[in-house]
Design a protein around this motif. Structure first.
Motif, PDB file in Angstrom:
ATOM      1  N   LYS A   1       0.861  -1.187   0.000  1.00 27.96           N
ATOM      2  CA  LYS A   1       0.000   0.000   0.000  1.00 27.96           C
ATOM      3  C   LYS A   1       0.893   1.232   0.000  1.00 27.96           C
ATOM      4  O   LYS A   1       1.786   1.368   0.843  1.00 27.96           O
ATOM      5  N   ILE A   2       0.663   2.164  -0.943  1.00 31.41           N
ATOM      6  CA  ILE A   2       1.553   3.319  -1.056  1.00 31.41           C
ATOM      7  C   ILE A   2       0.752   4.608  -1.282  1.00 31.41           C
ATOM      8  O   ILE A   2      -0.403   4.590  -1.705  1.00 31.41           O
ATOM      9  N   SER A   3       1.414   5.708  -0.986  1.00 30.53           N
ATOM     10  CA  SER A   3       0.893   7.024  -1.332  1.00 30.53           C
ATOM     11  C   SER A   3       2.025   7.837  -1.938  1.00 30.53           C
ATOM     12  O   SER A   3       3.083   7.991  -1.315  1.00 30.53           O
ATOM     13  N   CYS A   4       1.803   8.334  -3.140  1.00 29.90           N
ATOM     14  CA  CYS A   4       2.819   9.170  -3.781  1.00 29.90           C
ATOM     15  C   CYS A   4       2.840  10.575  -3.188  1.00 29.90           C
ATOM     16  O   CYS A   4       3.805  11.318  -3.382  1.00 29.90           O
ATOM     17  N   LEU A   5       1.773  10.949  -2.469  1.00 31.97           N
ATOM     18  CA  LEU A   5       1.708  12.279  -1.868  1.00 31.97           C
ATOM     19  C   LEU A   5       2.511  12.355  -0.574  1.00 31.97           C
ATOM     20  O   LEU A   5       3.304  13.278  -0.380  1.00 31.97           O
ATOM     21  N   ASP A   6       2.325  11.385   0.315  1.00 31.90           N
ATOM     22  CA  ASP A   6       3.053  11.449   1.594  1.00 31.90           C
ATOM     23  C   ASP A   6       4.253  10.493   1.637  1.00 31.90           C
ATOM     24  O   ASP A   6       4.999  10.467   2.613  1.00 31.90           O
ATOM     25  N   GLY A   7       4.439   9.709   0.585  1.00 33.79           N
ATOM     26  CA  GLY A   7       5.623   8.852   0.487  1.00 33.79           C
ATOM     27  C   GLY A   7       5.522   7.537   1.227  1.00 33.79           C
ATOM     28  O   GLY A   7       6.463   6.727   1.183  1.00 33.79           O
ATOM     29  N   SER A   8       4.412   7.267   1.888  1.00 34.70           N
ATOM     30  CA  SER A   8       4.302   6.022   2.652  1.00 34.70           C
ATOM     31  C   SER A   8       4.312   4.815   1.721  1.00 34.70           C
ATOM     32  O   SER A   8       3.682   4.818   0.663  1.00 34.70           O
ATOM     33  N   GLY A   9       5.043   3.793   2.120  1.00 31.17           N
ATOM     34  CA  GLY A   9       5.110   2.547   1.359  1.00 31.17           C
ATOM     35  C   GLY A   9       6.120   2.529   0.233  1.00 31.17           C
ATOM     36  O   GLY A   9       6.394   1.455  -0.326  1.00 31.17           O
ATOM     37  N   LEU A  10       6.691   3.664  -0.113  1.00 32.03           N
ATOM     38  CA  LEU A  10       7.595   3.704  -1.269  1.00 32.03           C
ATOM     39  C   LEU A  10       8.904   2.959  -1.002  1.00 32.03           C
ATOM     40  O   LEU A  10       9.446   2.300  -1.895  1.00 32.03           O
ATOM     41  N   GLU A  11       9.411   3.059   0.218  1.00 29.11           N
ATOM     42  CA  GLU A  11      10.646   2.350   0.550  1.00 29.11           C
ATOM     43  C   GLU A  11      10.430   0.837   0.506  1.00 29.11           C
ATOM     44  O   GLU A  11      11.273   0.094  -0.018  1.00 29.11           O
ATOM     45  N   GLU A  12       9.301   0.381   1.010  1.00 29.74           N
ATOM     46  CA  GLU A  12       8.984  -1.043   0.963  1.00 29.74           C
ATOM     47  C   GLU A  12       8.795  -1.510  -0.472  1.00 29.74           C
ATOM     48  O   GLU A  12       9.235  -2.605  -0.847  1.00 29.74           O
ATOM     49  N   LEU A  13       8.166  -0.685  -1.305  1.00 29.25           N
ATOM     50  CA  LEU A  13       7.986  -1.042  -2.706  1.00 29.25           C
ATOM     51  C   LEU A  13       9.332  -1.169  -3.408  1.00 29.25           C
ATOM     52  O   LEU A  13       9.544  -2.101  -4.191  1.00 29.25           O
ATOM     53  N   SER A  14      10.258  -0.266  -3.124  1.00 32.01           N
ATOM     54  CA  SER A  14      11.595  -0.350  -3.726  1.00 32.01           C
ATOM     55  C   SER A  14      12.277  -1.660  -3.363  1.00 32.01           C
ATOM     56  O   SER A  14      12.922  -2.295  -4.196  1.00 32.01           O
ATOM     57  N   ARG A  15      12.121  -2.071  -2.102  1.00 35.07           N
ATOM     58  CA  ARG A  15      12.703  -3.341  -1.651  1.00 35.07           C
ATOM     59  C   ARG A  15      12.064  -4.517  -2.384  1.00 35.07           C
ATOM     60  O   ARG A  15      12.752  -5.433  -2.849  1.00 35.07           O
ATOM     61  N   LEU A  16      10.735  -4.493  -2.524  1.00 31.70           N
ATOM     62  CA  LEU A  16      10.032  -5.581  -3.201  1.00 31.70           C
ATOM     63  C   LEU A  16      10.410  -5.657  -4.679  1.00 31.70           C
ATOM     64  O   LEU A  16      10.459  -6.759  -5.245  1.00 31.70           O
ATOM     65  N   VAL A  17      10.654  -4.510  -5.290  1.00 29.95           N
ATOM     66  CA  VAL A  17      11.055  -4.510  -6.701  1.00 29.95           C
ATOM     67  C   VAL A  17      12.373  -5.246  -6.865  1.00 29.95           C
ATOM     68  O   VAL A  17      12.519  -6.110  -7.743  1.00 29.95           O
ATOM     69  N   PHE A  18      13.351  -4.936  -6.011  1.00 26.52           N
ATOM     70  CA  PHE A  18      14.634  -5.634  -6.133  1.00 26.52           C
ATOM     71  C   PHE A  18      14.473  -7.132  -5.896  1.00 26.52           C
ATOM     72  O   PHE A  18      15.004  -7.954  -6.651  1.00 26.52           O
ATOM     73  N   LEU A  19      13.723  -7.507  -4.873  1.00 25.16           N
ATOM     74  CA  LEU A  19      13.496  -8.927  -4.603  1.00 25.16           C
ATOM     75  C   LEU A  19      12.764  -9.590  -5.760  1.00 25.16           C
ATOM     76  O   LEU A  19      13.049 -10.735  -6.119  1.00 25.16           O
ATOM     77  N   GLY A  20      11.814  -8.872  -6.365  1.00 23.67           N
ATOM     78  CA  GLY A  20      11.033  -9.430  -7.458  1.00 23.67           C
ATOM     79  C   GLY A  20      11.831  -9.697  -8.709  1.00 23.67           C
ATOM     80  O   GLY A  20      11.424 -10.516  -9.546  1.00 23.67           O
ATOM     81  N   LEU A  21      12.954  -9.027  -8.861  1.00 25.63           N
ATOM     82  CA  LEU A  21      13.802  -9.255 -10.038  1.00 25.63           C
ATOM     83  C   LEU A  21      14.510 -10.601  -9.976  1.00 25.63           C
ATOM     84  O   LEU A  21      14.991 -11.099 -10.999  1.00 25.63           O
ATOM     85  N   GLY A  22      14.601 -11.176  -8.776  1.00 27.57           N
ATOM     86  CA  GLY A  22      15.292 -12.460  -8.636  1.00 27.57           C
ATOM     87  C   GLY A  22      16.787 -12.348  -8.847  1.00 27.57           C
ATOM     88  O   GLY A  22      17.409 -13.254  -9.395  1.00 27.57           O
ATOM     89  N   LYS A  23      17.365 -11.230  -8.408  1.00 30.29           N
ATOM     90  CA  LYS A  23      18.800 -10.993  -8.587  1.00 30.29           C
ATOM     91  C   LYS A  23      19.509 -10.966  -7.237  1.00 30.29           C
ATOM     92  O   LYS A  23      18.888 -10.784  -6.183  1.00 30.29           O
ATOM     93  N   ILE A  24      20.817 -11.159  -7.277  1.00 31.26           N
ATOM     94  CA  ILE A  24      21.652 -11.030  -6.090  1.00 31.26           C
ATOM     95  C   ILE A  24      22.817 -10.105  -6.400  1.00 31.26           C
ATOM     96  O   ILE A  24      23.198  -9.919  -7.558  1.00 31.26           O
ATOM     97  N   ARG A  25      23.381  -9.519  -5.329  1.00 29.39           N
ATOM     98  CA  ARG A  25      24.559  -8.663  -5.457  1.00 29.39           C
ATOM     99  C   ARG A  25      25.763  -9.369  -4.842  1.00 29.39           C
ATOM    100  O   ARG A  25      25.708  -9.821  -3.694  1.00 29.39           O
ATOM    101  N   VAL A  26      26.821  -9.464  -5.617  1.00 24.08           N
ATOM    102  CA  VAL A  26      28.052 -10.101  -5.146  1.00 24.08           C
ATOM    103  C   VAL A  26      29.184  -9.094  -5.290  1.00 24.08           C
ATOM    104  O   VAL A  26      29.260  -8.362  -6.287  1.00 24.08           O
ATOM    105  N   TYR A  27      30.065  -9.062  -4.286  1.00 25.62           N
ATOM    106  CA  TYR A  27      31.155  -8.094  -4.267  1.00 25.62           C
ATOM    107  C   TYR A  27      32.489  -8.821  -4.347  1.00 25.62           C
ATOM    108  O   TYR A  27      32.615  -9.969  -3.915  1.00 25.62           O
ATOM    109  N   THR A  28      33.475  -8.152  -4.906  1.00 25.57           N
ATOM    110  CA  THR A  28      34.793  -8.763  -5.060  1.00 25.57           C
ATOM    111  C   THR A  28      35.838  -8.014  -4.240  1.00 25.57           C
ATOM    112  O   THR A  28      35.670  -6.825  -3.942  1.00 25.57           O
ATOM    113  N   LYS A  29      36.876  -8.720  -3.896  1.00 28.46           N
ATOM    114  CA  LYS A  29      38.031  -8.110  -3.235  1.00 28.46           C
ATOM    115  C   LYS A  29      39.293  -8.773  -3.728  1.00 28.46           C
ATOM    116  O   LYS A  29      39.275  -9.936  -4.163  1.00 28.46           O
TER     117      LYS A  29
END
Length: 329
Positions: free
Chosen positions: A234-262
């Motif tokens: 549930k989100i509101s573009c006016l007060d910004g509620s839910g947008l951070e959670e939606l961003s997280r769900l979008v990344f999870l929904g892509l089915g991708k992982i982040r790997v770092y090198t050293k």
């Protein structure tokens, strides 16, 4: 050997012959390919179906005649960690959602069919970006054939509904349109089925305009019906509620992982992750880093999902989001 075609195949073939537009033709052909018997007697038929599908998809990608000679707005090159489409019916707030999440300048109006061509922005989530695309309304008949191609290539779709209206009815209408085009929404926790009769798409249900009066009751109706089936936010573009959670769900929904090198003498670079498909291995990450690693990789040291920091692991070790690797030849 006789083909022994099933009634289901013949019904799909009938719809294929009667189809009046390219999306409907491709949808019927996809089902024909899924249900055709697989034996020597259908070798030539299956080859013909694949050939027809290739021709139809090529037709789908052909540029449409325009008054200008520039790039075609419905042919979008993917960028970032993946591509997510915002889809929905008129006045569901798709354009304001793109603007709120990415800062992209969009045309927002309180009248139907404001968006006529796809609008693109980049959605940040921690240290990665996802290409987010606002699309014309699904029921805009002037663009449906071109929109079909965008849907086919997208990694994720955000089904956006309006909590100030009738969101339950909107979802049913959206699912009906997608089904006619040969698409189905993939339930959460499900794996893609290559033999499915329809093209499966990962999805997030986005309940927009949570700031309006009466939205809470309508959202609860959505939650009762769909919470166990699809990711719902549930989100509101006016007060910004839910947008951070939606961003997280979008990344999870892509089915991708982040790997770092050293390097052996350095520290991990957390600003430049390697983006991989979930389930990728050490060998996949090494080859993504440089093609030479495909043959010279012997082992790696791992921090993150390993039993202990710096554990020595082999090429086939499955990586997880956030892992740090040190490659050795």
């Amino acid at each position: 050997m006789p083909a022994n075609l099933t009634p289901q195949y013949k019904e799909a073939e009938k719809r294929y012959k009667q189809a009046t537009n390219l999306p409907a033709r491709i949808a019927a052909l996809h089902e024909m390919m899924a249900v055709v018997p697989k034996h020597k007697g259908t070798d030539h038929l299956r080859a013909d179906l694949r050939s027809r599908m290739s021709r139809h998809l090529a037709d789908l990608e052909k540029p449409k005649a325009t008054s200008g000679g520039g790039p075609q707005p419905f042919s979008l090159r993917k960028d970032g960690a993946g591509q997510a489409l915002i889809i929905g019916l008129p006045n569901s707030g798709k354009s304001e959602l793109l603007s709120a999440l990415t800062g992209a300048t969009t045309k927002v109006g309180d009248y139907p069919f404001t968006t006529q061509i796809p609008q693109v922005g980049m959605l940040p989530y921690e240290n990665v970006y996802t290409q987010l695309v606002d699309t014309p309304s699904l029921n805009d008949r002037d663009i449906q054939t071109r929109l079909f191609g965008l849907l086919r290539n997208a990694d994720l779709i955000l089904v956006t509904v309006d909590l100030s209206g009738n969101p339950m009815q909107e979802i049913m209408e959206i699912k009906r349109i997608l089904s006619e085009w040969g698409y189905e929404l993939l339930p959460k926790g499900s794996s893609y089925d290559p033999e499915a009769l329809k093209i499966q798409k990962s999805t997030i249900l986005v309940a927009n305009k949570s700031d309006v009066t009466g939205s809470c009751a309508r959202y609860n109706d959505l939650k009762t019906e769909y919470w166990d089936t699809y990711p719902l936010v549930k989100i509101s573009c006016l007060d910004g509620s839910g947008l951070e959670e939606l961003s997280r769900l979008v990344f999870l929904g892509l089915g991708k992982i982040r790997v770092y090198t050293k390097s052996p003498s350095g520290s991990a670079d957390f600003d430049q992750p390697i983006i991989l498909i979930n389930g990728s291995t050490i060998a996949d990450a090494a080859e993504r880093l440089h093609k030479d690693w495909k043959t010279k990789l012997r082992y790696a040291l791992l921090w993150g999902s390993s039993k202990f920091d710096g554990q020595r692991i082999g090429r086939d070790y499955p990586l997880r989001d956030g892992d740090v690797i040190e490659l050795h030849s």
